[in-house]
Motif scaffolding. Structure first.
Motif, PDB file in Angstrom:
ATOM      1  N   UNK A 156       0.838  -1.206   0.000  1.00 18.32           N
ATOM      2  CA  UNK A 156       0.000   0.000   0.000  1.00 18.32           C
ATOM      3  C   UNK A 156       0.871   1.252   0.000  1.00 18.32           C
ATOM      4  N   UNK A 157       1.902   1.269   0.807  1.00 24.31           N
ATOM      5  CA  UNK A 157       2.782   2.436   0.852  1.00 24.31           C
ATOM      6  C   UNK A 157       3.488   2.640  -0.473  1.00 24.31           C
ATOM      7  N   UNK A 158       3.940   1.516  -1.075  1.00 21.70           N
ATOM      8  CA  UNK A 158       4.629   1.632  -2.361  1.00 21.70           C
ATOM      9  C   UNK A 158       3.674   2.092  -3.468  1.00 21.70           C
ATOM     10  N   UNK A 159       2.405   1.665  -3.376  1.00 22.94           N
ATOM     11  CA  UNK A 159       1.408   2.141  -4.358  1.00 22.94           C
ATOM     12  C   UNK A 159       1.210   3.646  -4.239  1.00 22.94           C
ATOM     13  N   UNK A 160       1.118   4.125  -3.027  1.00 22.10           N
ATOM     14  CA  UNK A 160       0.866   5.553  -2.827  1.00 22.10           C
ATOM     15  C   UNK A 160       2.068   6.383  -3.278  1.00 22.10           C
ATOM     16  N   UNK A 161       3.261   5.974  -2.893  1.00 25.39           N
ATOM     17  CA  UNK A 161       4.455   6.706  -3.322  1.00 25.39           C
ATOM     18  C   UNK A 161       4.719   6.493  -4.814  1.00 25.39           C
ATOM     19  N   UNK A 166      14.467   4.064 -11.599  1.00 16.25           N
ATOM     20  CA  UNK A 166      15.067   2.815 -11.149  1.00 16.25           C
ATOM     21  C   UNK A 166      14.792   2.544  -9.670  1.00 16.25           C
ATOM     22  N   UNK A 167      14.782   1.268  -9.302  1.00 12.88           N
ATOM     23  CA  UNK A 167      14.627   0.895  -7.893  1.00 12.88           C
ATOM     24  C   UNK A 167      15.755   1.502  -7.051  1.00 12.88           C
ATOM     25  N   UNK A 168      15.524   1.716  -5.743  1.00 10.31           N
ATOM     26  CA  UNK A 168      14.353   1.236  -4.987  1.00 10.31           C
ATOM     27  C   UNK A 168      13.146   2.165  -5.029  1.00 10.31           C
ATOM     28  N   UNK A 169      13.246   3.294  -5.810  1.00  7.21           N
ATOM     29  CA  UNK A 169      12.097   4.205  -5.893  1.00  7.21           C
ATOM     30  C   UNK A 169      10.905   3.441  -6.472  1.00  7.21           C
ATOM     31  N   UNK A 170       9.764   3.456  -5.787  1.00 12.78           N
ATOM     32  CA  UNK A 170       8.622   2.676  -6.279  1.00 12.78           C
ATOM     33  C   UNK A 170       7.923   3.346  -7.464  1.00 12.78           C
ATOM     34  N   UNK A 171       7.516   2.545  -8.419  1.00 10.88           N
ATOM     35  CA  UNK A 171       6.647   2.975  -9.522  1.00 10.88           C
ATOM     36  C   UNK A 171       5.630   1.875  -9.762  1.00 10.88           C
TER      37      UNK A 171
END
Length: 652
Positions: A82-87, A236-241
């Motif tokens: 959920x956090x990765x979806x929001x960010x 690029x990772x680890x930044x979520x997309x």
């Protein structure tokens, strides 16, 4: 006051506001907007709403299903989905926004310029659009990413550039249609600059198609951005997309299929919401357009009443002096002359009328003076001087500065000359700001002063109304107020009372007479009504098949016409008919410009015509001081010969 259902949006920017209101009333539109709003809000507020850091790992909860601690579960590193979806929404939606902003800026600008300016600009931009449309999108994006590395901004801006031609074509088509609307011509005549007209009056009519195209393109952009993320070509990772989350899920789909559901659902529903939103906007604008068209048709039905060898130089005292004016228009058979060798003089403070049947060239002459000929129309020859300025050699910008200040127009369909989206006060305000450069707090006071000057009761109430709320007489008074905003020296009134009933006609004529006395402006009145000429004009010109066939002081022309066409028109006037007798009429019809005879254009309908009349051009005769006639047999006409007593009836 006429009453009819509103079809126009209200207020400044009302067209787009009306579109959104229509969308929200539809369940699919409201759901689509609500979903997109929730997703965008979650992405923007992620730093405050997200339960975990999107890069924080928890190896004790790897690939877990939804739970109280992790509402959407975790990925293979124990990171909260959920956090990765929001960010991740911040990155993905920013990319979509960059692409859509680019396509809007370029596509709208190109479409408006191409459709409104036309000519070489239109051809050049159409060529550019064709070139860009031929470029393969995916290959171009890969080349950009190869050059700029993983710079997603460059990729999404490139996507917007490649998508702009599609929007430009749609906007161009709408602009071409809107450019022909009477209120656009009225805005030009009022002296508003082209840039202002485009932004204020043309662009709002394009809002519906623009929203549709932008919504559909946003769906494409979302799919493209997530595709780049899935391929590892974006951020690029680890930044979520979102695309990166789909790629991570694909690697463990055999271990935990659920991991694909959250990101896949958000992406799929986002693309669906953008597509549905475009469909809803298209349907909403289509229905509003149909209602507006039917309302305009009803409104027109409600308002319509039954109904030379020239001197070498201008008159020294003339405010307007036209010499040898010939106008050509494009037709299916090629360019055709529709006005030929016209002379016309108007002195300061004078009222001059041009009379003739429909199709004789009266309105085209007026439009030539204003510099507003139809597309492709040209002044083939001649001179038009206004207050010492030669109008035929002026640039478009110079003519635009002249309109509204030195010369203004009121037309026979006042409601068609008013923008339906803005109130009466807003439309007069913009002209006052343009011409007087007044501080904003003084603009409305000047507007109310103009509405009072045209005898409108309750000026403040009228200023707050929209055009559809006005009766025909009120609309004509508003148009006169618009024309007076720049304090013009010459007012061209093209059939100003045709669409009004007899009582209102008399009031409008009396108003024009009063305003002329107060302002000292000259009036060029284009009409087919001898009663209007007799009531208002000092001098009359009679026009037939592109020629000025007679000119004289009005009273003298009524007493003794010197051209058979003038005598025939006077004889057939209902005001001069003998009770109990059939109304005399001129046999035949006005010929089309391509069918004009070689000699006198009236010869085929004239009972006095001879072989000389049919063989060659007829010179302008000056039988009396201050009178002109394009007839070699004016003495017979003076005596009333050949018209069964036309002269006697005319003198009555």
């Amino acid at each position: 006051m006429t009453t009819m259902p509103t079809t126009s949006a209200r207020g400044r920017g009302g067209d787009s506001a009306g579109v959104w209101r229509a969308v929200i009333r539809r369940p699919l539109g409201a759901l689509s907007l609500a979903y997109l709003a929730v997703v965008a809000t979650a992405a923007i507020a992620a730093p405050w709403l997200a339960p975990y850091d999107p890069t924080a790992t928890d190896l004790s909860h790897v690939l877990s299903m939804p739970s109280a601690d992790h509402w959407l579960g975790t990925d293979r590193l124990g990171r909260d989905i959920l956090s990765r979806l929001m960010y991740g929404g911040q990155v993905t939606l920013l990319g979509v926004l960059q692409a859509v902003a680019t396509v809007l800026v370029l596509g709208v600008a190109m479409g408006l310029a191409s459709g409104f300016l036309g000519g070489r600009v239109d051809r050049a931009l159409n060529w550019l659009i064709d070139v860009v449309l031929a470029i393969p999108v995916i290959i171009t994006l890969l080349v950009v990413l190869a050059v700029f590395g993983t710079n997603e901004t460059a990729a999404m801006v490139t996507l917007g550039v490649l998508g702009a031609p599609g929007l430009a074509r749609v906007v161009r088509g709408v602009t071409l249609a809107v450019r022909q609307e009477p209120y656009i011509a009225a805005a030009r005549v009022a002296g508003l600059p082209s840039s202002y007209i485009v932004l204020r009056h043309v662009l709002p009519r394009c809002y519906g198609p623009i929203i549709v195209q932008a919504s559909l393109f946003a769906g494409v952009s979302l799919l493209t951005e997530t595709g780049l993320g899935y391929l590892g070509l974006g951020v690029q990772p680890p930044t979520p997309t979102w695309g990166g989350m789909v790629a991570d899920a694909s690697q463990v789909i055999d271990q935990q299929p659920w991991m694909l559901v959250p990101a896949g659902a958000v992406i799929g529903l986002g693309i669906l919401a953008f597509g549905l939103l475009g469909d809803v906007v298209r349907d909403a604008t289509g229905q509003r357009g149909k209602r507006a068209a039917s309302t305009r048709a009803a409104r027109r039905g409600t308002l319509r009443a039954e109904p030379a060898a020239h001197p070498a130089s201008a008159e020294p005292a003339a405010l307007l002096s036209v010499r040898g004016l010939s106008v050509a228009l494009p037709t299916a058979q090629g360019t055709t002359t529709v006005v030929e060798d016209v002379d016309l003089d108007i002195n300061p403070g004078q009222t001059v009328g041009i009379v003739g049947e429909s199709g004789c060239g009266k309105s085209i002459t007026g439009r030539a003076i204003l510099g507003l000929l139809p597309a492709g129309g040209t002044i083939a020859s001649g001179s038009i001087r206004l207050g010492g300025d030669e109008l035929t050699t002026m640039t478009k910008a110079e003519l635009a500065r002249l309109r509204g200040r030195k010369i203004a127009l009121i037309s026979q369909e006042p409601l068609a000359g008013l923008d339906p989206v803005f109130t009466v006060g807003q439309q007069i305000d913009e002209l006052v700001r343009r011409h007087d450069r007044l501080p904003r707090r003084h603009v409305r006071a000047r507007t109310l002063e103009l509405l009072t000057a045209v005898r409108l009761p309750d000026p403040e109430g009228v200023a707050a109304r929209y055009p559809y709320q006005l009766s025909g007489g009120m609309a004509q008074r508003v148009v006169i107020a618009l024309a007076l905003a720049g304090r013009p020296e010459l007012l061209i009134a093209d059939e100003p009372t045709t669409a009004l009933d007899v009582t209102v006609q008399a009031e409008i004529l009396d108003l024009l007479r009063q305003l002329q006395g107060e302002t000292g402006m000259a009036i060029l009145l284009i009409t087919h009504d001898w009663g209007v000429v007799a009531d208002l004009c000092d001098r009359a010109y009679v026009m037939y098949a592109g020629h000025m066939v007679e000119s004289a002081p009005t009273e003298e022309m009524f007493d003794v016409p010197l051209h058979p066409y003038t005598a025939g028109l006077l004889r057939s006037s209902p005001r001069l008919a003998e009770p109990g007798l059939p109304l005399p009429a001129i046999e035949g019809t006005v010929p089309e410009p391509r069918d004009w005879p070689a000699g006198c254009h009236f010869a085929p309908r004239c009972p006095l015509a001879t072989a000389i009349c049919r063989e060659g051009a007829i010179a302008v005769a000056k039988p009396e001081e201050n009178r002109r006639t394009k007839c070699i047999r004016f003495d017979e006409v003076r005596r009333g010969e050949g018209h069964d007593g036309a002269g006697t009836l005319a003198r009555r």
